[in-house]
Design a protein around this motif. Structure first.
Motif, PDB file in Angstrom:
ATOM      1  N   PHE A 178       0.830  -1.208   0.000  1.00  0.00           N
ATOM      2  CA  PHE A 178       0.000   0.000   0.000  1.00  0.00           C
ATOM      3  C   PHE A 178       0.866   1.261   0.000  1.00  0.00           C
ATOM      4  CE2 PHE A 178      -3.545  -2.619   2.016  1.00  0.00           C
ATOM      5  CZ  PHE A 178      -4.361  -2.540   0.899  1.00  0.00           C
ATOM      6  N   MET A 179       1.918   1.252   0.807  1.00  0.00           N
ATOM      7  CA  MET A 179       2.729   2.454   0.993  1.00  0.00           C
ATOM      8  C   MET A 179       3.562   2.785  -0.237  1.00  0.00           C
ATOM      9  SD  MET A 179       3.087   4.761   3.250  1.00  0.00           S
ATOM     10  CE  MET A 179       3.960   6.295   2.945  1.00  0.00           C
ATOM     11  N   PHE A 180       4.108   1.755  -0.888  1.00  0.00           N
ATOM     12  CA  PHE A 180       5.037   2.015  -1.983  1.00  0.00           C
ATOM     13  C   PHE A 180       4.420   1.852  -3.370  1.00  0.00           C
ATOM     14  CE2 PHE A 180       7.801   1.461   1.639  1.00  0.00           C
ATOM     15  CZ  PHE A 180       8.780   2.436   1.428  1.00  0.00           C
ATOM     16  N   SER A 186      -8.947  -2.232  -4.097  1.00  0.00           N
ATOM     17  CA  SER A 186      -9.574  -2.929  -5.224  1.00  0.00           C
ATOM     18  C   SER A 186      -8.546  -3.387  -6.246  1.00  0.00           C
ATOM     19  CB  SER A 186     -10.607  -2.023  -5.894  1.00  0.00           C
ATOM     20  OG  SER A 186     -10.020  -0.808  -6.311  1.00  0.00           O
ATOM     21  N   ASP A 187      -7.318  -2.856  -6.148  1.00  0.00           N
ATOM     22  CA  ASP A 187      -6.219  -3.279  -7.029  1.00  0.00           C
ATOM     23  C   ASP A 187      -5.208  -4.142  -6.281  1.00  0.00           C
ATOM     24  OD1 ASP A 187      -7.200  -1.739  -9.234  1.00  0.00           O
ATOM     25  OD2 ASP A 187      -6.371   0.052  -8.295  1.00  0.00           O
ATOM     26  N   ALA A 188      -5.027  -3.867  -4.978  1.00  0.00           N
ATOM     27  CA  ALA A 188      -3.985  -4.539  -4.202  1.00  0.00           C
ATOM     28  C   ALA A 188      -4.128  -6.055  -4.216  1.00  0.00           C
ATOM     29  CB  ALA A 188      -3.989  -4.022  -2.764  1.00  0.00           C
ATOM     30  N   TRP A 207      -0.165  -1.453 -13.556  1.00  0.00           N
ATOM     31  CA  TRP A 207      -1.527  -2.019 -13.505  1.00  0.00           C
ATOM     32  C   TRP A 207      -2.543  -0.969 -13.939  1.00  0.00           C
ATOM     33  CZ3 TRP A 207       1.002  -0.059  -9.333  1.00  0.00           C
ATOM     34  CH2 TRP A 207       0.307   0.846  -8.514  1.00  0.00           C
ATOM     35  N   GLN A 208      -3.677  -1.472 -14.422  1.00  0.00           N
ATOM     36  CA  GLN A 208      -4.816  -0.616 -14.748  1.00  0.00           C
ATOM     37  C   GLN A 208      -5.774  -0.629 -13.570  1.00  0.00           C
ATOM     38  OE1 GLN A 208      -5.641   1.517 -17.409  1.00  0.00           O
ATOM     39  NE2 GLN A 208      -7.197   2.033 -15.873  1.00  0.00           N
ATOM     40  N   PRO A 209      -5.890   0.472 -12.831  1.00  0.00           N
ATOM     41  CA  PRO A 209      -6.809   0.499 -11.686  1.00  0.00           C
ATOM     42  C   PRO A 209      -8.234   0.154 -12.102  1.00  0.00           C
ATOM     43  CG  PRO A 209      -5.356   2.416 -11.656  1.00  0.00           C
ATOM     44  CD  PRO A 209      -5.164   1.746 -12.982  1.00  0.00           C
ATOM     45  N   LYS A 210      -8.951  -0.543 -11.202  1.00  0.00           N
ATOM     46  CA  LYS A 210     -10.323  -0.945 -11.495  1.00  0.00           C
ATOM     47  C   LYS A 210     -11.287   0.235 -11.437  1.00  0.00           C
ATOM     48  CE  LYS A 210     -12.105  -4.836 -10.408  1.00  0.00           C
ATOM     49  NZ  LYS A 210     -12.691  -5.990  -9.690  1.00  0.00           N
ATOM     50  N   LYS A 211     -10.927   1.277 -10.669  1.00  0.00           N
ATOM     51  CA  LYS A 211     -11.837   2.403 -10.547  1.00  0.00           C
ATOM     52  C   LYS A 211     -12.042   3.068 -11.895  1.00  0.00           C
ATOM     53  CE  LYS A 211     -12.868   6.586  -7.940  1.00  0.00           C
ATOM     54  NZ  LYS A 211     -12.468   7.500  -6.860  1.00  0.00           N
TER      55      LYS A 211
END
Length: 330
Positions: A178-180, A186-188, A207-211
């Motif tokens: 999460f920090m780095f 929803s992506d992690a 990565w392509q965020p889901k939001k």
């Protein structure tokens, strides 16, 4: 009229209410078939069916579906003074009734706002496909929320968590991820070795965020993250695995697990999104520009990242202003 399911069947109440309305349902039927056409139950069932199809096609988030289903089921289960369910009424709900529902939930303004959002989405869809002549909920406003959202983690919070969850544990890896990366939960849960790429001899993660509306994120893996991912098992499908050695099936599963890790560290009041906010604040305080933060957070609009740079600039301005008073003869 005969009921085809027993009282302990999960659809018993739906069969019961349908029978009272003169409709005999078969033993197995769809959610839409188990409702009275033209009722609020019917509209909600059709909308949730549509939203489920959007999730299957990657056009909507499963989290949105889960939240809307919960809220709209609560809406249909509400009762009038005579004890009749709202779900059995006509789908043409008066705007005054929507406002009363909103006002009745004002003890929890966040939930009231989500209920209004769900109702407006329901009736916007109904209008778009021709089930209503007008967008019946268009002018129903959500309550004002004074909260700024998730509480950002402080440096002390991060240290406290890492004292309890040491390197080499899934809990430590989760915080480091999460920090780095400043990724959303929803992506992690989906990130893993398959997201790694080599650029000029350095390992990056993309990565392509889901939001919806988010831009593709591509950032170098800094040493703490690289080390943490290798301390577990670099051959796993995902970085974060359940206690059974399987990837988390949903963001909600990881959210529940992370909540327990926070509680074990005495930080039960904090959430993963607060780490994302903390990362944005730290980046801004280290001099990152709005567009640099956008590239890391996946923001598609500058105004979202400006929340962090604006706060950092105010601190610098305040420091500069107060320094001018140091020579004052007091």
């Amino acid at each position: 009229m005969r009921l085809h399911v027993a009282p302990d069947h999960p659809q018993f109440l739906e069969h019961y209410h349908a029978a009272r309305a003169g409709i005999q349902l078969p033993p197995e039927s769809t959610a839409v078939e188990r409702t009275i056409k033209g009722s609020l139950d019917w509209l909600v069932a059709r909308y949730l069916e549509h939203l489920s199809e959007m999730v299957d096609n990657g056009q909507a988030s499963n989290l949105t579906l889960m939240q809307r289903r919960s809220l709209l089921k609560e809406l249909t289960a509400m009762t009038a003074e005579n004890g009749d369910r709202f779900g059995s009424f006509t789908l043409h709900m008066p705007q005054s009734q929507m406002i009363r529902i909103r006002n009745s939930m004002m003890a929890t303004p966040g939930k009231a706002a989500n209920m209004v959002k769900a109702i407006r989405a329901l009736y916007r869809w109904a209008f778009e496909i021709g089930l209503t002549e007008h967008h019946l909920a268009r002018d129903v406003s959500a309550p004002r929320l004074n909260s700024t959202g998730a509480t950002p983690w402080t440096v002390a919070d991060l240290q406290q968590y890492r004292k309890v969850h040491l390197p080499g544990t899934p809990a430590h890896l989760c915080l480091t991820l999460f920090m780095f990366t400043a990724c959303r939960i929803s992506d992690a849960y989906r990130l893993g070795p398959g997201n790694e790429i080599e650029i000029q001899g350095q390992t990056w993660i993309g990565w392509q965020p889901k939001k919806k509306g988010s831009a593709f994120v591509e950032i170098p893996m800094l040493p703490p993250l690289y080390k943490a991912t290798r301390a577990i098992n670099a051959d796993n499908e995902a970085y974060l695995m359940t206690e059974y050695g399987k990837p988390f099936r949903s963001a909600e599963g990881l959210r529940n697990r992370f909540k327990k890790w926070c509680e074990e560290a005495g930080l039960g009041h904090l959430s993963s999104h607060g780490i994302r906010k903390a990362a944005g604040t730290l980046l801004a305080e280290e001099g990152c520009t709005t567009y640099e933060i956008m590239s890391i957070h996946g923001h598609s609009e500058a105004k979202t990242s400006e929340i962090y740079t604006r706060a950092a600039n105010r601190k610098k301005l305040a420091q500069s202003a107060m320094s001018k008073l140091t020579s004052m003869d007091w």
